[in-house]
Design an enzyme around this catalytic site. Structure first.
Site, PDB file in Angstrom:
ATOM      1  CD  GLU A 278      50.974  44.280  40.833  1.00  0.00           C
ATOM      2  OE1 GLU A 278      51.043  43.193  40.208  1.00  0.00           O
ATOM      3  OE2 GLU A 278      50.113  44.514  41.671  1.00  0.00           O
ATOM      4  CD  GLU A 281      51.063  49.518  36.964  1.00  0.00           C
ATOM      5  OE1 GLU A 281      51.205  48.275  36.937  1.00  0.00           O
ATOM      6  OE2 GLU A 281      49.979  50.087  36.766  1.00  0.00           O
ATOM      7  CB  CYS A 298      47.945  38.702  40.125  1.00  0.00           C
ATOM      8  SG  CYS A 298      48.256  39.444  41.691  1.00  0.00           S
ATOM      9  CB  SER A 318      48.645  46.784  38.738  1.00  0.00           C
ATOM     10  OG  SER A 318      49.663  46.297  37.897  1.00  0.00           O
ATOM     11  CE  LYS A 357      45.001  33.360  37.937  1.00  0.00           C
ATOM     12  NZ  LYS A 357      45.707  34.586  37.592  1.00  0.00           N
ATOM     13  CD  GLU A 360      44.034  36.242  34.132  1.00  0.00           C
ATOM     14  OE1 GLU A 360      44.409  35.123  34.549  1.00  0.00           O
ATOM     15  OE2 GLU A 360      44.448  37.308  34.600  1.00  0.00           O
ATOM     16  CD  GLU A 365      40.466  42.382  27.283  1.00  0.00           C
ATOM     17  OE1 GLU A 365      40.404  41.142  27.436  1.00  0.00           O
ATOM     18  OE2 GLU A 365      39.489  43.124  27.461  1.00  0.00           O
ATOM     19  CB  CYS A 503      45.656  31.552  44.812  1.00  0.00           C
ATOM     20  SG  CYS A 503      45.704  33.137  43.974  1.00  0.00           S
TER      21      CYS A 503
END
Ligand SMILES: Cc1cc2nc3c(=O)[nH]c(=O)nc-3n(C[C@H](O)[C@H](O)[C@H](O)COP(=O)(O)O)c2cc1C
Ligand code: SF4
Ligand code: SF4
Ligand code: SF4
Ligand code: SF4
Ligand code: FES
Lengths: 574, 421
Positions: A278, A281, A298, A318, A357, A360, A365, A503
């Site tokens: 990241e 990036e 994230c 990102s 999560k 996710e 993907e 988190c």
């Protein structure tokens, strides 16, 4: 100071305090159901009713401010009878099946009924069973257990600004349900799970995946590995009777080994990796005039939100996968190769503070190939604690264990991923050194720490001041987004975490999470960082080795296929 | 002669659709007088008059006026509660249909006294005729410059609009009404803050009943001290009574406080038709107490009613003769509230269902002593612990009949001699 009497005793209280708070500070517990610290007080359940001098009717302790000379009685038979009657009424319209309920022994309603000594219900059952919602990978809703306390509505609306749940209908037909459509998946729900975390009963919970994990563990053909997110180690102890603010990494590892996982790894490792990818990036975007500000990716709740509410902003995200997904992708390639295990036979479990999560991990993907997901199952802190208990593992007596290699050596930068501002600080530690080509004088970026909704900092990069910002909760993120949309954002990089505190305050963390506990977990997180030998991601030797042996270079071809992803607009509201 | 016509004096004489006619017969004179007074003096007269709310709760008007007036935040709002959703009440409709300008004048006086710049006239949706009359009256008042900017060159601006409810009873409750005006679903809020501090859109808001506002022109006209002479020392002025049920002449009557219920029923209402006997009377409306015949000599005033743990209510008197079955009556009332509960707080949301179930047992001559206790304790808990006035008052009918008609409950037990032990 205000002087009042509670149950005949003289008591002093702070101006503006409620009767409930004051009583509690003085050792008098008043039961509650709808009240939750940090949330707007609705006074709907009426369970905290007390007698207050001067009013004929009972008053609710949670909403009544103390007044000079007030006389409060919390233990009269009138009060007791009201609480008991109210609780019986709730139970008469509740799918009471405690022994087969996921909240058994962790349920505020059950607790209340027990405290009040309810051993039979004078009122007939009037429950009409309604369909449960198990149509998404994250959140399970059972309306038959809903007591209409409104906490989930408040947290979704007032804390997150997502307005997914609402009260529908009136009289005893009231339902707490998604605004549009029948299921949460018909809605712009981010699956953040904040609703599940405040629900006093089993009406909204995470979707339980523990059986799937047990099945994998018990399947001799499967090599089952587990990764633990940074926020777990500073919270899991609370499930076993400890106060918030500790850290239980060693015991956590031992518990996972005893559960039968073949390898216990640390998501912190891929958190370090995320920083490298990241960070590069960001530098790439700055250099090539790419879309700025770049926003972190994230947090899957945030990704869902961006895809649903701001499809025109997806270029700002990102392209890095989250540490959880990077871990899964590397486990089933790099690790599988080196350990000579067929990725088909590998089962990757993650322990996350988060319900989003789960969603996710199930995304299209997020796979190695069409039949293999990066991550196979996600468990919340709460599910893990349950599994530990169910296997008769005495958490508090466990000796400290150690993470397995290769994904076990990590840094302080990764440890703070769990706190709001942590990803930013970790990134700044790396990006500054990469750009400025000299070691940081001060490694701690205190401006991005703390519990403020939005924080900002300015850092020197290559002689230029660069502004960054951090937001936790989507409500605060929205402020930063509107600046970007109005072309008024001064930032190069923005960190967004959906859950309050980041988190550590996730929707899958132990029940009873409050902002106070979140702050204690955050402080513990920084202590973990402070005690680490290596505190910058780019100095992690296994990361260096990973690039040497496998990935070759940040943003390289392998990284691109394994560690980066893309996003899709998907607005549900009509 | 128990009647004392003040608010209703010109009713019948004036044309509700003509502001010209109303003005010729005195409308807006007192408002103009008020405009020449200091705001605080107007409130002072109302305090001297000891005017209390006519919408149910009986709260002293001047306290609300004072706390709204002294707020610094602007804009301030004023709301007229014309929801009148409670069965047995129809006096606000009567006032709106017969003398709309009296209400507007009262609201203008109040708005001027507290410094409000916008008014909401919230009318129950079913009241078609009242809605069109009020809208028309507001249009006419605008044309006459009695609403709008710089009214009568006084520098006082005031706009007014009609809002209508969607047929739910609970929006009559002040905070539910405020929420509804804000475009939200009509559910109450937690107090404090009170509307006078944070009402419509969080701004200071004065909210009163139709009849309460109607008293203001008379207080301005005669002064608080003279007004106070009407009624009893503690309950001053007159009360409009909606008289209905088994009665020869049902309708709206205006009486001074202190008049007995029997006088209203016998003298004004012409008693019970066809030689039947009165069995019971419900006071205030569906949320009021049900009393037996021997109590009818009680006076209509705020203090007496409070003894029933109830407020005067809006002034309904519902007469029931000896053919009426108490349990049928109670069931009807409970079902009404069960349906109208907004569903927000537990005792009211969950409680009415069980009140109905328990009452049904007695209705079917199948009650037990335990059920009698459950009924009584549940009714009390709903009354004592509900969040808003709906749940707090809905069980009053049951609580009062458990006192005055307890043998009827005993008579409805499953077997003879179902004595309470
Ligand atoms: C459920 C419920 C319904 C009510 N309905 C009305 C109503 O229709 N009209 C009314 O004036 N007040 C009604 N009230 C009382 C109002 O909340 C408020 O007290 C009143 O409008 C204040 O005006 P007043 O002081 O002039 O009486 C209701 C209260 C409750 C709890
Ligand atoms: S939600 Fe609580 S009270 Fe309800 S069944 Fe589960 S454990 Fe029992
Ligand atoms: S998961 Fe999050 S967004 Fe979805 S309903 Fe719950 S609080 Fe709202
Ligand atoms: S789902 Fe849970 S938090 Fe939401 S209203 Fe129902 S019981 Fe309360
Ligand atoms: S008492 Fe009834 S109407 Fe009032 S808030 Fe409670 S549920 Fe709603
Ligand atoms: S806890 Fe106070 S009303 Fe629910």
């Amino acid at each position: 100071m205000i002087k009042l009497k509670i149950n005949g005793f003289d008591i002093e209280a702070k101006q503006g305090a409620t009767v409930l708070e004051t009583a509690k500070e003085n050792g008098i517990d008043i039961p509650t159901l709808c009240y939750y610290p940090d949330l707007k007080i609705n006074s709907d359940c009426r369970v905290c009713s007390v007698e207050i001098s001067g009013s004929k009717n009972l008053q609710t302790a949670c909403s009544t401010p103390v007044k000079e000379g007030m006389e409060v009685k919390t233990n009269t038979s009138k009060v007791y009878n009201a609480r008991k009657t109210i609780t019986e009424l709730i139970l008469a319209n509740h799918d009471t099946n405690c022994t087969t309920c996921s909240r058994n022994l962790k349920c505020e309603l059950q607790d209340l009924a027990n405290t009040l000594g309810i051993d039979e219900n004078r009122f007939e059952k009037v429950l009409e069973m309604d369909e449960v919602d198990n149509h998404n990978p994250s959140i399970y809703r059972n309306p038959n257990r809903c007591i209409k306390c409104g906490r989930c509505i408040e947290v979704c609306k007032d804390v997150e600004g997502t307005y997914v749940l609402e009260n529908q209908g009136r009289s005893n037909e009231v339902k707490v349900a998604p605004k549009y459509g029948k299921y949460l998946s018909d809605e712009d729900c981010t699956f953040c799970g904040q609703c599940a975390s405040v629900c006093p009963v089993a009406a909204i919970t995470e979707k339980d995946d523990s059986q799937r994990v047990f099945d994998a563990i018990n399947n001799p053909k499967k090599h089952v590995i587990v990764q633990v997110a940074p926020a777990i180690r500073v919270a899991i102890g609370e499930e076993f009777g400890h106060e918030a603010g500790g850290q239980w990494t060693g015991q956590l590892i031992s518990a996972l080994k005893r559960l039968g996982f073949d390898r216990v790894f640390d998501t912190d490792f891929t958190a370090d990796l995320t920083i490298i990818e990241e960070g590069h990036e960001l530098l790439e975007r700055v250099k090539t005039g790419g879309t700025l500000p770049m926003m972190t990716s994230c947090c899957p709740g945030w990704i869902n939100y961006a895809e649903q509410q701001h499809p025109d902003m997806l270029d700002h995200l990102s392209t890095c996968k989250s540490p959880q997904q990077m871990f899964g992708a590397l486990a089933k390639t790099y690790y599988a190769e080196s350990a000579k295990i067929d990725p088909e036979d590998m089962y990757v479990v993650s322990i996350m503070p988060c319900t989003a999560k789960k969603y996710e991990a199930a995304r299209k993907e997020m796979q190695i190939n069409e039949s293999i997901q990066d991550v196979d199952a996600v468990l919340t802190t709460r599910e893990l604690a349950k599994m530990i208990r169910s296997q008769g593992i005495n958490f508090n007596n466990l000796k400290d264990g150690e993470f397995d290699t290769p994904f076990g050596i990590t840094t302080g930068a990764a440890a703070i991923f769990g706190a709001t501002g942590g990803v930013m600080e970790a990134a700044l530690r790396t990006v500054s050194e990469v750009v400025n080509e000299k070691p940081l004088e001060k490694i701690e970026f205190k401006d991005v720490r703390g519990f403020d909704g939005i924080k900002e900092a300015t850092v020197e990069l290559g002689g230029n001041p660069v502004k960054v910002a951090v937001a936790h909760t989507l409500k605060h993120a929205e402020t930063l987004i509107s600046q970007v949309k109005a072309g008024k954002s001064e930032y190069a990089f923005i960190e967004v975490m959906t859950c309050p505190g980041g988190c550590v305050g996730g929707g899958g963390q132990p029940y009873g999470t409050t902002n106070k506990k979140r702050i204690e977990r955050i402080e513990s997180t920084y202590r973990v960082d402070g005690a680490m030998q290596i505190r910058k991601s780019h100095e992690n030797p296994t990361i260096k080795k990973l690039y040497d042996d496998f990935l070759k270079e940040p943003l390289g071809k392998k990284s691109h296929t394994l560690l980066h992803t893309h996003y899709h607009p998907r607005h549900k509201k009509t | 002669m128990p009647e004392h016509k003040m608010l209703t004096k010109r009713i019948g004489d004036i044309n509700p659709l003509s502001i010209k006619d109303a003005m010729e017969k005195g409308s807006y004179k007192q408002f103009k007088k008020a405009l020449s007074m200091e705001r605080i003096d107007i409130i002072d007269e109302i305090e001297k008059a000891n005017l209390r709310g006519r919408g149910g709760a009986g709260f002293p008007m001047h306290i609300k006026l004072m706390s709204t007036a002294k707020q610094e935040a602007t804009p301030k709002y004023i709301v007229c509660n014309a929801d009148e959703g409670e069965p047995g009440n129809f006096k606000d409709r009567y006032l709106m249909e017969k003398d709309p300008h009296m209400i507007l004048e009262g609201m203008l006086i109040a708005a001027y006294a507290v410094g409000a710049s916008r008014g909401f006239f919230y009318i129950r949706g079913e009241y078609d005729q009242a809605i069109s009359i009020m809208k028309w009256a507001i249009e006419e008042a605008k044309e006459k410059g009695l609403l709008g900017k710089n009214i009568n060159d006084s520098g006082f601006d005031f706009e007014m609009e009609v809002r209508t409810g969607a047929g739910s009873y609970v929006v009559g409750e002040e905070f539910a009404m405020i929420e509804s005006i804000e475009g939200k679903s009509g559910r109450t809020r937690v107090k404090p803050p009170f509307p006078t501090d944070e009402g419509v859109f969080g701004m200071p808001t004065l909210l009163n009943n139709v009849e309460t506002y109607c008293n203001l022109p008379f207080i301005v006209e005669m002064g608080g001290n003279n007004y106070k002479k009407i009624g009893t020392p503690t309950s001053t002025g007159t009360k409009l009574i909606s008289l209905s049920g088994n009665i020869t002449n049902p309708g709206v009557y205006e009486v001074p406080f202190g008049t007995t219920i029997r006088e209203v029923i016998d003298t004004l209402g012409g008693g019970v038709p066809s030689d039947r006997k009165i069995k019971m009377v419900q006071l205030g409306g569906a949320c009021g107490p049900i009393i037996p015949e021997f109590m009818l000599d009680m006076q209509i005033d705020y203090e007496r009613f409070e003894e029933f743990e109830s407020k005067t209510g809006a002034g309904a008197i519902i007469v029931m003769d000896d053919r009426q079955d108490l349990f049928e009556v109670l069931l009807r009332i409970v079902k009404f509230f069960e349906h109208e509960s907004c569903g927000r707080c537990t005792p009211c949301r969950e409680g009415h269902v069980h009140l109905e179930k328990l009452l049904r047992k007695f209705f079917k001559h199948d009650g037990t002593p335990n059920e009698l206790y459950s009924l009584e304790s549940l009714a009390r808990v709903i009354h004592q612990s509900s969040l808003c006035g709906l749940g707090q008052s809905s069980p009053i009918s049951i609580i009062s009949t458990l006192g005055y008609f307890r043998n009827e409950f005993h008579d409805r037990m499953a077997f003879d001699g179902g004595e309470e032990s």
